[in-house]
Design a protein around this motif. Structure first.
Motif, PDB file in Angstrom:
ATOM      1  N   ILE A  77       3.463   9.898  53.604  1.00  0.00           N
ATOM      2  CA  ILE A  77       2.631   9.636  52.434  1.00  0.00           C
ATOM      3  C   ILE A  77       3.115  10.459  51.240  1.00  0.00           C
ATOM      4  O   ILE A  77       3.321  11.674  51.344  1.00  0.00           O
ATOM      5  N   ILE A  78       3.294   9.775  50.111  1.00  0.00           N
ATOM      6  CA  ILE A  78       3.756  10.416  48.876  1.00  0.00           C
ATOM      7  C   ILE A  78       2.755  10.098  47.769  1.00  0.00           C
ATOM      8  O   ILE A  78       2.661   8.949  47.334  1.00  0.00           O
ATOM      9  N   PRO A  79       1.997  11.106  47.300  1.00  0.00           N
ATOM     10  CA  PRO A  79       1.105  10.845  46.155  1.00  0.00           C
ATOM     11  C   PRO A  79       1.900  10.756  44.862  1.00  0.00           C
ATOM     12  O   PRO A  79       2.985  11.336  44.746  1.00  0.00           O
ATOM     13  N   GLN A  80       1.354  10.009  43.888  1.00  0.00           N
ATOM     14  CA  GLN A  80       2.014   9.822  42.584  1.00  0.00           C
ATOM     15  C   GLN A  80       3.479   9.419  42.769  1.00  0.00           C
ATOM     16  O   GLN A  80       4.391   9.972  42.156  1.00  0.00           O
ATOM     17  N   GLY A  81       3.653   8.446  43.652  1.00  0.00           N
ATOM     18  CA  GLY A  81       5.000   8.024  44.012  1.00  0.00           C
ATOM     19  C   GLY A  81       5.469   6.794  43.277  1.00  0.00           C
ATOM     20  O   GLY A  81       4.740   6.171  42.506  1.00  0.00           O
ATOM     21  N   ALA A  82       6.725   6.452  43.512  1.00  0.00           N
ATOM     22  CA  ALA A  82       7.333   5.284  42.872  1.00  0.00           C
ATOM     23  C   ALA A  82       8.336   4.649  43.832  1.00  0.00           C
ATOM     24  O   ALA A  82       8.898   5.317  44.702  1.00  0.00           O
ATOM     25  N   GLU A 119      -1.696   2.761  39.327  1.00  0.00           N
ATOM     26  CA  GLU A 119      -2.807   3.691  39.114  1.00  0.00           C
ATOM     27  C   GLU A 119      -3.379   4.239  40.420  1.00  0.00           C
ATOM     28  O   GLU A 119      -4.566   4.137  40.704  1.00  0.00           O
ATOM     29  N   GLU A 120      -2.496   4.781  41.246  1.00  0.00           N
ATOM     30  CA  GLU A 120      -2.878   5.430  42.504  1.00  0.00           C
ATOM     31  C   GLU A 120      -3.364   4.461  43.588  1.00  0.00           C
ATOM     32  O   GLU A 120      -3.965   4.877  44.574  1.00  0.00           O
ATOM     33  N   VAL A 169      -2.287  -2.430  47.747  1.00  0.00           N
ATOM     34  CA  VAL A 169      -3.682  -2.523  48.184  1.00  0.00           C
ATOM     35  C   VAL A 169      -4.571  -1.829  47.163  1.00  0.00           C
ATOM     36  O   VAL A 169      -4.349  -0.661  46.817  1.00  0.00           O
ATOM     37  N   ASP A 170      -5.594  -2.531  46.707  1.00  0.00           N
ATOM     38  CA  ASP A 170      -6.488  -2.007  45.676  1.00  0.00           C
ATOM     39  C   ASP A 170      -7.512  -1.051  46.289  1.00  0.00           C
ATOM     40  O   ASP A 170      -8.443  -1.477  46.976  1.00  0.00           O
ATOM     41  N   THR A 171      -7.347   0.228  46.023  1.00  0.00           N
ATOM     42  CA  THR A 171      -8.290   1.225  46.558  1.00  0.00           C
ATOM     43  C   THR A 171      -9.570   1.297  45.735  1.00  0.00           C
ATOM     44  O   THR A 171     -10.510   2.016  46.097  1.00  0.00           O
ATOM     45  N   ASN A 172      -9.633   0.537  44.641  1.00  0.00           N
ATOM     46  CA  ASN A 172     -10.856   0.495  43.846  1.00  0.00           C
ATOM     47  C   ASN A 172     -11.864  -0.524  44.378  1.00  0.00           C
ATOM     48  O   ASN A 172     -12.943  -0.677  43.818  1.00  0.00           O
ATOM     49  N   SER A 173     -11.514  -1.208  45.436  1.00  0.00           N
ATOM     50  CA  SER A 173     -12.433  -2.188  46.018  1.00  0.00           C
ATOM     51  C   SER A 173     -13.516  -1.464  46.819  1.00  0.00           C
ATOM     52  O   SER A 173     -13.303  -0.361  47.333  1.00  0.00           O
ATOM     53  N   LYS A 201       5.065   2.200  40.077  1.00  0.00           N
ATOM     54  CA  LYS A 201       4.897   3.624  39.813  1.00  0.00           C
ATOM     55  C   LYS A 201       3.428   4.045  39.889  1.00  0.00           C
ATOM     56  O   LYS A 201       2.521   3.222  39.854  1.00  0.00           O
ATOM     57  N   ASN A 202       3.248   5.377  39.992  1.00  0.00           N
ATOM     58  CA  ASN A 202       1.922   5.999  40.097  1.00  0.00           C
ATOM     59  C   ASN A 202       1.154   5.516  41.330  1.00  0.00           C
ATOM     60  O   ASN A 202      -0.046   5.270  41.295  1.00  0.00           O
ATOM     61  N   ALA A 203       1.870   5.392  42.427  1.00  0.00           N
ATOM     62  CA  ALA A 203       1.294   4.871  43.662  1.00  0.00           C
ATOM     63  C   ALA A 203       0.973   5.985  44.649  1.00  0.00           C
ATOM     64  O   ALA A 203       1.586   7.057  44.621  1.00  0.00           O
ATOM     65  N   THR A 204       0.020   5.716  45.529  1.00  0.00           N
ATOM     66  CA  THR A 204      -0.081   6.480  46.768  1.00  0.00           C
ATOM     67  C   THR A 204       0.777   5.724  47.773  1.00  0.00           C
ATOM     68  O   THR A 204       0.387   4.666  48.282  1.00  0.00           O
ATOM     69  N   LEU A 205       1.971   6.247  48.003  1.00  0.00           N
ATOM     70  CA  LEU A 205       2.922   5.570  48.884  1.00  0.00           C
ATOM     71  C   LEU A 205       2.656   5.924  50.343  1.00  0.00           C
ATOM     72  O   LEU A 205       2.510   7.096  50.697  1.00  0.00           O
TER      73      LEU A 205
END
Length: 472
Positions: free
Chosen positions: A21-26, A55-56, A382-386, A7-11
């Motif tokens: 693309i689905i923001p805040q997706g699950a 977390e997005e 995929v970790d977008t915080n990298s 949950k809370n994904a950028t799909l």
């Protein structure tokens, strides 16, 4: 209750007109299937045995490597920067390569790809009957082909000589392919399946090629084959049959939707168009062909007529890595340079070549390649915080897809789910001892290198000369 809820994904679903693309997706998973996809606020299945709050971070389909030779992965880095890749560098090590080295090197190769987000491996090598055990252990989705040819030993053939074909060799290799099919085709509800794998039209007789096709029809599977992969192949075909590879294959009924045509390096524009129009798929290995031959295959021409265009990493001794993020970037850049146009092969199209279009090329688009209810749960996080994905923006211009293709290197993949099972979590494999596999592979590589010493000195390759000169 479902098994897994992400949950809370950028799909990035790869569904619909664009990339879906689905923001805040699950995404929810039960057994080995995706059960629901959408925005979390609209979700009906909110109870799960395991919840993953991302977390997005990006959640997308697992990547598909449509052509890989894991059985020679142990020879990485031994033949680069030469104009004759096989004879100019690799032969001494190929002569020393044994079955143990192939299998142990294959395991490390599979781990490498999986950790960089590859969930489906179209592995085309030998001894595939034993390499298949690696895929079963790791948990990867595998589409396997045991290579079939009539070549007893190509290492002593002089350039320009016609390959001597030995039907007894062909029948032995065909038996191996059939044994693979009988044992592994359909394993684990189809997580592992098999194709027929003739190595190339120049390496076998017409009779054996046609026999292979009949077997593929009998098993309702496809044919994975190198086609027009180099000037030597074309020379062999013209010398033996008076025809180029694609004309010959068309005349014997090989150009159809059963064929996965790998490379097409030497195909003309007209030949490439014919392959596409006949319904065959093209598998493009940009990194490997770029490093080995300095050539950009005619993928742009193929793409005009068909979307069944997939990417493959090929083999570590040529490409030096089996990483589909690397392959996507190579494909985009080389094709832009080829036509001096930055607009061609945009990131969103290249991402499709490693996901949904690759699935179409394999005839598996109803099962994998996108995130949709009913499909197999092959998903990566995929970790977008990298640092390589920084910054991650949604408005006014979304930059996530270009960053995935041009900036990511695979280390950003933190979780891999294949067939509904978590096979990597927080960068740690759950089914395989990575350190042990590398230690065993290193020992096997050192044994191969020791046996190769006598061939290395006697064969006087391009690279052995450079070694003596102290250049490498």
């Amino acid at each position: 209750m479902v098994d897994i809820l992400i949950k809370n994904a950028t799909l990035i679903t790869m569904e619909g007109k664009g990339l879906g693309i689905i923001p805040q997706g699950a995404v929810s998973i039960k057994d080995n299937k995706i059960t629901e996809v959408g925005q979390l606020r609209n979700f009906t299945q909110k109870k799960a045995h395991k919840e993953i709050d991302v977390e997005e971070k990006v959640v997308m389909p697992g990547l598909i490597d449509a052509h890989i030779h894991t059985g020679i992965g142990i020879l990485r880095g031994l033949s680069q920067d030469v104009d004759n890749w096989m004879e100019g560098g690799l032969w001494p090590f190929v002569k020393a390569l044994d079955e143990e080295g192939r299998v142990k090197g294959s395991m490390v190769n599979i781990i490498e790809g999986l950790k960089a987000g590859t969930t489906t491996f179209c592995d085309y090598d030998n001894p595939m009957g034993k390499i298949a055990n690696n895929h079963a252990q790791v948990g990867s989705r595998a589409v396997l082909a045991d290579t079939v040819n009539e070549m007893s030993d190509k290492s002593d053939i002089e350039v320009g000589d016609l390959y001597p074909l030995d039907p007894s060799v062909g029948q032995e290799k065909l038996r191996n392919a059939l044994e693979l099919m009988e044992k592994w085709h359909g394993y684990k509800d189809g997580r592992i399946r098999c194709l027929m794998g003739p190595q190339g039209p120049d390496m076998m007789s017409k009779e054996l090629l046609l026999e292979v096709k009949e077997i593929a029809k009998r098993y309702n599977t496809k044919i994975h084959m190198h086609v027009a992969q180099g000037d030597r192949e074309i020379y062999q075909m013209e010398k033996r049959y008076g025809k180029r590879s694609i004309q010959y294959l068309d005349e014997i009924g090989y150009l159809d939707d059963m064929l996965l045509a790998v490379h097409l390096t030497e195909a003309t524009a007209e030949e490439t168009k014919l392959v596409a129009q006949r319904g065959a798929s093209m598998i493009l290995c940009s990194g490997s062909i770029g490093i080995i031959d300095g050539i950009v295959p005619p993928a742009a021409e193929f793409k005009k007529y068909s979307s069944k265009l997939a990417l493959g990493s090929d083999q570590a001794p040529g490409n030096n890595c089996n990483n589909m993020f690397n392959e996507m970037k190579f494909t985009a850049i080389l094709n832009k340079c080829k036509v001096n146009d930055p607009k061609v092969f945009p990131a969103w199209e290249v991402l499709k070549m490693a996901t949904i279009n690759a699935a179409k090329a394999l005839g598996m688009e109803d099962e994998i390649g996108s995130i949709a209810p009913g499909k197999k749960a092959d998903i990566i996080i995929v970790d977008t915080n990298s640092p390589s994905m920084f910054p991650a923006l949604q408005t006014p211009q979304r930059n996530i897809v270009p960053n995935l293709v041009y900036s990511a290197n695979g280390s950003e993949v933190e979780t891999v789910i294949i067939d509904g099972e978590i096979v990597m979590e927080e960068r740690r494999l759950t089914k395989t001892n990575e350190k042990q596999a590398i230690l065993e592979g290193q020992k096997a590589a050192e044994n191969i290198a020791q046996r190769a010493e006598k061939f290395y000195k006697n064969m006087n390759t391009t690279l052995s000369k450079k070694m003596e000169e102290g250049l490498i």
